[in-house]
Design a protein around this motif. Sequence first.
Motif, mmCIF file in Angstrom:
data_model
loop_
_atom_site.group_PDB
_atom_site.id
_atom_site.type_symbol
_atom_site.label_atom_id
_atom_site.label_comp_id
_atom_site.label_asym_id
_atom_site.label_seq_id
_atom_site.Cartn_x
_atom_site.Cartn_y
_atom_site.Cartn_z
ATOM 1 N N ILE A 178 0.860 -1.196 0.000
ATOM 2 C CA ILE A 178 0.000 0.000 0.000
ATOM 3 C C ILE A 178 0.892 1.242 0.000
ATOM 4 C CG2 ILE A 178 -1.736 1.319 1.281
ATOM 5 C CD1 ILE A 178 -2.815 -1.373 2.369
ATOM 6 N N ILE A 179 1.940 1.192 0.819
ATOM 7 C CA ILE A 179 2.824 2.359 0.911
ATOM 8 C C ILE A 179 3.523 2.614 -0.429
ATOM 9 C CG2 ILE A 179 4.938 3.240 2.028
ATOM 10 C CD1 ILE A 179 3.905 1.633 4.578
ATOM 11 N N ARG B 90 -3.401 0.630 -4.239
ATOM 12 C CA ARG B 90 -3.744 2.037 -3.976
ATOM 13 C C ARG B 90 -4.449 2.192 -2.629
ATOM 14 N NH1 ARG B 90 -6.011 5.112 -8.987
ATOM 15 N NH2 ARG B 90 -6.070 7.277 -8.312
ATOM 16 N N GLY B 91 -5.262 1.210 -2.306
ATOM 17 C CA GLY B 91 -5.990 1.265 -1.038
ATOM 18 C C GLY B 91 -6.884 0.045 -0.906
ATOM 19 N N LEU B 92 -7.727 0.073 0.112
ATOM 20 C CA LEU B 92 -8.601 -1.054 0.403
ATOM 21 C C LEU B 92 -10.065 -0.595 0.367
ATOM 22 C CD1 LEU B 92 -6.705 -2.305 3.586
ATOM 23 C CD2 LEU B 92 -6.461 -3.212 1.258
ATOM 24 N N LYS C 209 -7.133 10.912 -1.074
ATOM 25 C CA LYS C 209 -7.066 11.963 -0.033
ATOM 26 C C LYS C 209 -6.290 11.429 1.172
ATOM 27 C CE LYS C 209 -10.575 13.156 2.958
ATOM 28 N NZ LYS C 209 -11.953 13.525 3.316
ATOM 29 N N LYS C 210 -6.572 10.192 1.542
ATOM 30 C CA LYS C 210 -5.887 9.603 2.705
ATOM 31 C C LYS C 210 -4.425 9.317 2.386
ATOM 32 C CE LYS C 210 -9.317 9.615 5.560
ATOM 33 N NZ LYS C 210 -9.290 10.332 6.847
ATOM 34 N N ARG C 211 -4.143 8.908 1.157
ATOM 35 C CA ARG C 211 -2.741 8.676 0.761
ATOM 36 C C ARG C 211 -1.957 9.982 0.868
ATOM 37 N NH1 ARG C 211 -1.542 3.819 -1.537
ATOM 38 N NH2 ARG C 211 0.473 4.683 -2.135
ATOM 39 N N ILE D 58 2.030 9.436 1.186
ATOM 40 C CA ILE D 58 2.454 8.328 0.322
ATOM 41 C C ILE D 58 1.876 8.474 -1.088
ATOM 42 C CG2 ILE D 58 2.899 6.641 2.165
ATOM 43 C CD1 ILE D 58 0.086 5.491 1.610
ATOM 44 N N ASP D 59 1.369 9.662 -1.391
ATOM 45 C CA ASP D 59 0.806 9.855 -2.723
ATOM 46 C C ASP D 59 1.875 9.848 -3.809
ATOM 47 O OD1 ASP D 59 1.508 12.147 -1.255
ATOM 48 O OD2 ASP D 59 0.453 13.463 -2.638
#
Length: 674
Positions: A458-459, A464-466, A647-649, A654-655
Motif C-alpha cells: 500500500i505504501i 492504492r488502497g482497500l 485523499k488519505k494517501r 504516500i501519494d
Amino acid sequence: MAEANKEVKATKQVDPAEVTIDPATMEMLRRAQQLKIDTVFDRANVMKPCAIGIQGICCKNCAMGPCRLPLPKDGIQGEDTRKGLCGATANTIAARNFARMIASGCAAHSDHGRGVAETFLAMAKGHAKDYKIKDPIKLRAIAPHFGVATTVEVDGRALDRDINEIALEVGQKAVREWGKDHGFLDYLKRAPQPLQEKWKATGVMPRSIDREIVEIMHRTHMGVDQDYKNLMKQGTRCALADGWGGAMMATDLQDIMFGTPTPLQSEANLGIMKADHVNIIVHGHEPLLSDMIVAASQSQDLIDYAKQQGAKGIQLGGICCTANEILQRHGVPPAGNFLQQELAIITGACDAMVVDVQCVMQNLANVAKCFHTKLITTHPIARMEQENVIHIQFDERYAMDDAKRIVKMAIDNYNNRRAEVMIPQYKAQQIAGFGVESIRYHLGGTFRGDYYTLNDNIINGRIRGLAGIVGCNNARTVHNEEGITIMKELIKNDVLVLTTGCNAIAAGMHGLLTPSAAAVYCGPGLAEVCETVGIPPILHLGSCVDNSRILLAATEVVKAGGLGKDITDLPAAGSAPEWMSEKAICIGQYFVASGVYTVFGYSMPWEGAPTFKNYLCKDMENIYGGMWDCEPDPIKHAHKIIAHIDKKRKALGIDKARERVLMDMAARQALAVE
Ligand code: NFS
C-alpha cells in the motif's frame, strides 16, 4: 400452476435482460414467465416504493399519524417549518427511522450471535454433543479478550490451560455480553487505541447489546428523544454493539465451532444444481443447522439412500449468507444471492429448501406450491403462515438427528418432481474463505507474520488502497450490476477489494474471485501483487456478520505500521452498492463510527431531511473520522471511493509513491529494487 400466485398480476412483463446482468437469472425469469409464476422482479415492476417513505420522512410511531412531511417542490426556502402532529421535525423523524433501522439490524446480527454463543456454551457444558471445538488455536487467541486465562501456573511454570475449561469460561462470558449490567463490551478493546479513546470521549461505548437496542426503541417512542444528533449518538452506540460486539462474537465463536476459513475452491450460481442429484438449498443466516446439514449430506448412509432412490448423489447449495457460511468453511457452492432465492425453486430441481432466519422471502411458499419442493422452516422465531410450509424445529441438542431428518425428507422427495427440470447452465469458479488469519498468511511478511507485506504494497502504491464492498441485492436496482461495476472499476484502479454477503456471491458468480481475474481486470500494481502471491483481487471474507473480519483486518493494517495510527487514517473505504436490509444500515453506521468513509448505492432514507443528511454525510467525519455518502451511479460511486483513498494517501504522504506506479514498467521496476 399459476393458481398459487395469481394474487399479483404484473401490469407489464419485465424484460429479464433489463433487471439483471446474470444470464442464469435471465434464463430463470423467462422460465418463470412461461410458467406464469411471479417473482420479486415482477412485484418490483408492479409496486413502486412510497415517495415519502423512501426519503425517511414518514413517522408512524404513534396513532395520530402516520405523519408525512414531503419536501416542498422548490426545496426548503428559509426555515424548515415542516412538522408532524406532535411537532416532530423532519430531522427528528428521519433520525428516529434511521435509528430504528440500526436497532433492527443490530438485533438481527446479534440475536444470531446470541444463538451461537448459547450453543457454544451448551457445547462447553457437554449439552450439545454434535458440536466440537474445531479451532482450539482461535479459542486460545480470543479468550484473553474476554479476560479468560489461557494458562495455569503449576510449580511456578505457566502451562496451557485445559481447552474445555477455557471454552466454558469464554461461553459464559460471551453470553453475558448481551445483558451485562456494568462496564462496556469486552471486544471494544480490540479496536485501535485512538478509536477507543474517540468512542469514550463522544460517549458511544456500548454497554450491553440488548440494552442498546432497547434504548433505541425507547428513545424513538413518541415524545422521547427529539434531537437528531442525540438520537444518532444512540444509533452509533447500538451499531458499535453489533460490529464490535454481537456480530464479531458470532464470527469468532462460529470459527471455533465450525473451523476458521482458509481459502478454498468452489463454484457459484444456479448452475451448481444437478438434475440427477437430490438438490438441497439452505437459505438464511445461522450456520448452526446448515453446518450439520453439510455433514449429514456427506454421510455415507444418506448418500447410499439417495442412490437407492435413483439419484446420483446429494448436491447441497446455499442462498444468501448461509451460503457464505458453508462456502467459506466447506466449499459448498452458493446457488445464488438474495434476488435468486425464488429462482432456485423455479429450476424444478430443488427437492428441499431449508430456511432459518433473515432475508427469506415469504413468496418462497407460493413458488414452492407450484413445484414439488419441500419448504422447511427450522427456527422458532421465523415461521410462515402458508400451509404448504413444513416446520421442523431445530434443536441444537439433537443437531445431527434434525439435520439427517431434513436431508432424508429431501431424498424422499426426489421422485416427486413434477415440473420439467430446467437448470441454467451457468456457474463460475471461485476462491473464497479469506479472513484476518489467511490475509496474514498470504500477504504477511515472511518472518514477521503480520500485515507487513500488505502495508508495504500500500505504501509503495502497488495497492492504492482497500475497499470493503458488501451487502445485499435490491429489486429496485439491476441485479448485481452496481456491485460488479464498482468492484471492476476499483480493481482496475489498483484498489484491493474485501467483500462479504450477497455482494460476495455476486463477485463469485461473475468470475471475479479467481487469481486469474487479476490479469484481466486489475491495474498493473494490484495485478502484480495478486499474481505474485496467488490471490484474487477481490477477497471473499464471508457472510454479513463477518464484516467484523473487515474491521479486524483494518485494525491489523493499523498495527502493522506505516499507515497512520487509526482506521480512519487508512486509504480505505466501505460500500454497500445494492443495499436493502436494515442490517446494512447498522453495518454502515458501525463502519462510519469506526472511521470509515462509507458509500451506499440506490437511495438513502435521509433525502427528505437535508439537515440530518448533512449531519451524517459531513459532520460525522469530524466526530468519528468516517462519514456516510450515497451514489447510485456505479462508476461515480467507485471514483468517490478512489478520491477518498487518494485523499488519505496524500495525508499520509504516500501519494508520491503511487504516482510512480502509474509510470512505465522501468519506473515500477526501479521502485521494486529501492
Ligand atoms: Ni446481509 Fe445476509 Fe444478503 Fe443483504 Fe441479506 S443475506 S446478512 S442482509 S440480502 S447481504
